[in-house]
Design an enzyme around this catalytic site. Sequence first.
Site, PDB file in Angstrom:
ATOM      1  N   HIS A  74       0.844  -1.203   0.000  1.00  0.00           N
ATOM      2  CA  HIS A  74       0.000   0.000   0.000  1.00  0.00           C
ATOM      3  C   HIS A  74       0.878   1.251   0.000  1.00  0.00           C
ATOM      4  O   HIS A  74       1.726   1.401   0.872  1.00  0.00           O
ATOM      5  CB  HIS A  74      -0.905   0.013   1.244  1.00  0.00           C
ATOM      6  CG  HIS A  74      -2.102  -0.875   1.094  1.00  0.00           C
ATOM      7  ND1 HIS A  74      -3.273  -0.677   1.779  1.00  0.00           N
ATOM      8  CD2 HIS A  74      -2.306  -1.956   0.307  1.00  0.00           C
ATOM      9  CE1 HIS A  74      -4.144  -1.607   1.422  1.00  0.00           C
ATOM     10  NE2 HIS A  74      -3.575  -2.402   0.543  1.00  0.00           N
ATOM     11  N   TYR A 203      -9.674   5.385   6.777  1.00  0.00           N
ATOM     12  CA  TYR A 203     -10.046   5.716   8.158  1.00  0.00           C
ATOM     13  C   TYR A 203     -11.123   6.804   8.093  1.00  0.00           C
ATOM     14  O   TYR A 203     -10.909   7.834   7.439  1.00  0.00           O
ATOM     15  CB  TYR A 203      -8.866   6.331   8.915  1.00  0.00           C
ATOM     16  CG  TYR A 203      -7.779   5.399   9.406  1.00  0.00           C
ATOM     17  CD1 TYR A 203      -7.724   4.053   9.075  1.00  0.00           C
ATOM     18  CD2 TYR A 203      -6.772   5.902  10.249  1.00  0.00           C
ATOM     19  CE1 TYR A 203      -6.711   3.232   9.549  1.00  0.00           C
ATOM     20  CE2 TYR A 203      -5.755   5.082  10.728  1.00  0.00           C
ATOM     21  CZ  TYR A 203      -5.737   3.755  10.368  1.00  0.00           C
ATOM     22  OH  TYR A 203      -4.731   2.952  10.843  1.00  0.00           O
ATOM     23  N   PRO A 291      -5.871  -0.488  18.412  1.00  0.00           N
ATOM     24  CA  PRO A 291      -5.501  -0.944  17.060  1.00  0.00           C
ATOM     25  C   PRO A 291      -5.514   0.130  15.977  1.00  0.00           C
ATOM     26  O   PRO A 291      -5.101  -0.137  14.851  1.00  0.00           O
ATOM     27  CB  PRO A 291      -6.556  -2.031  16.758  1.00  0.00           C
ATOM     28  CG  PRO A 291      -7.702  -1.733  17.654  1.00  0.00           C
ATOM     29  CD  PRO A 291      -7.143  -1.073  18.869  1.00  0.00           C
ATOM     30  N   LYS A 295      -0.472  -1.007  14.940  1.00  0.00           N
ATOM     31  CA  LYS A 295       0.907  -1.122  15.434  1.00  0.00           C
ATOM     32  C   LYS A 295       1.218  -2.335  16.315  1.00  0.00           C
ATOM     33  O   LYS A 295       2.384  -2.612  16.588  1.00  0.00           O
ATOM     34  CB  LYS A 295       1.261   0.146  16.237  1.00  0.00           C
ATOM     35  CG  LYS A 295       1.371   1.393  15.387  1.00  0.00           C
ATOM     36  CD  LYS A 295       2.488   1.260  14.392  1.00  0.00           C
ATOM     37  CE  LYS A 295       2.580   2.398  13.424  1.00  0.00           C
ATOM     38  NZ  LYS A 295       3.273   2.052  12.193  1.00  0.00           N
ATOM     39  N   TYR A 383       3.454   5.859  10.376  1.00  0.00           N
ATOM     40  CA  TYR A 383       2.644   4.769   9.814  1.00  0.00           C
ATOM     41  C   TYR A 383       3.535   3.679   9.192  1.00  0.00           C
ATOM     42  O   TYR A 383       3.273   2.496   9.355  1.00  0.00           O
ATOM     43  CB  TYR A 383       1.679   5.358   8.781  1.00  0.00           C
ATOM     44  CG  TYR A 383       0.626   4.393   8.285  1.00  0.00           C
ATOM     45  CD1 TYR A 383      -0.274   3.789   9.161  1.00  0.00           C
ATOM     46  CD2 TYR A 383       0.508   4.092   6.917  1.00  0.00           C
ATOM     47  CE1 TYR A 383      -1.248   2.908   8.701  1.00  0.00           C
ATOM     48  CE2 TYR A 383      -0.465   3.220   6.454  1.00  0.00           C
ATOM     49  CZ  TYR A 383      -1.335   2.630   7.352  1.00  0.00           C
ATOM     50  OH  TYR A 383      -2.299   1.759   6.888  1.00  0.00           O
TER      51      TYR A 383
END
Length: 393
Positions: A74, A203, A291, A295, A383
């Site tokens: 991604h 998100y 979550p 991570k 990220y």
Amino acid sequence: MIYKTQVAIIGAGPAGLLLSRMLFNAGIESIILENRNEAYLRQRLRAGVQEEGTVAAFVEAGVGDKLIKEGMEHHGIRFHFAGEQHHIDVKGLTGGKVVTVYGQRNITCDMIDWAHKDNIKIIYEAKAQRLEGLTTDAPIVHFSLNGSLHELHCEYVAGCDGYHGISRPSIPKQLRREYVHEFEHSWYGILAEAPPSFEEVVYAHHPNGFALQSMRSPELSRMYIQCPNGTDPEDWEEEALWDELDLRLGFKNNRGKIVDKSVASMRSFVCDNMQHGKLFIAGDAAHIVPPTGAKGMNLAVSDIKVLAKGLINHYTEKDDTVLSAYSKICLSRIWKVERFSWWVTTSFHTLENQSEFDTKMQEATLGYLCSSDIGAASFAENYVGLPIYWDAK
Ligand code: RFL
Ligand code: PHB
């Protein structure tokens, strides 16, 4: 019965399985004690997003063939808030770094397959009960198996037994400090036989609460929705759940048969210190993150990189520099990842008594990220995964 090995590993989650593999590659013997049976481990769903360093660790350990073949790289992530979708170019903002979506279930199965192939010993349905002699050269793990008690004699103990394990409580209370934050919401997660509607993770911030679209393959969607603590998955009609996901995510999701449903509560937790004598705790045994930042498994893997290096240096070079600084090296990264996970969680979730001002602050936080390369780069850097701070002493 008495068993003997160099490193006793408690727990066959990602942390324990990866450690056994890395030690095996360096010629160090270990035995894994695992409370559950093999079928249970192979179907446990959980995490999906792997940082670059996590993928590299699996590949270097020799268990990453399928991950490289089937994992989905991604390059970005999407945020949906205040009625609009935004794209963060994670790869562009981090000088080429990416994350890979490949299920924790898949990498667990891959590592178990490799362990069996190479005769790495995993004793299933073996529950560690008590640790003895941790400050001596000959620790013993007492465990139960088939209704009787057994002993595993070893030189080191790796406590990779998750949040509810026995390893952390085996560090005397006065030698550890525990930091905890409980969230007032949970995640209701589903796995559905439906192609993901977007190729990237989405998100969503919405007045009704957070929602997330992810995936496990081009045919399987993994979705989450914020729900109150104590929610029973059966409380939701499936159609109503899909409608709510559509509303919060801001697009019409491909729908399909729901093949897994579960509710997970959320907490932040850190145990400082992570070592006592010959015991080293790693992964969820030592820390928990909500979550939202994806991570948990990644943190478990970074602990194991440090622990494996420490043990390998000890056995091959008689050098204990890394092993003796294990806790400090790990905690220096853990706190930064805790901050990121907490911050992403608080920026996206809606609290029961949230004021309009709070909502505006969340939208401004996300708006800043999506309109500033500097803000977005900070998100992206976290990220894809922070480095290990080897010089933390
Ligand atoms: P695990 O996987 O919990 O494994 C611990 C093992 O120890 C065994 N055990 C014992 N064995 C013997 N004797 C005893 N006394 C024992 N007590 C326990 C247990 O049976 C178990 O097999 O810990 P580990 O290895 O530290 O790995 C941690 C990860 O599993 C966890 O952090 C992640 O799943 C968290 N997580 C995510 N992490 C990510 O990196 N990316 C994600 O996208 C992500 N998404 C998630 C998640 C966790 C979730 N839930 C369900 C909490 C999404 C969700 C919904
Ligand atoms: C997942 O795919 O399970 C997933 C993705 C992103 C997250 C958490 C979980 O933040």
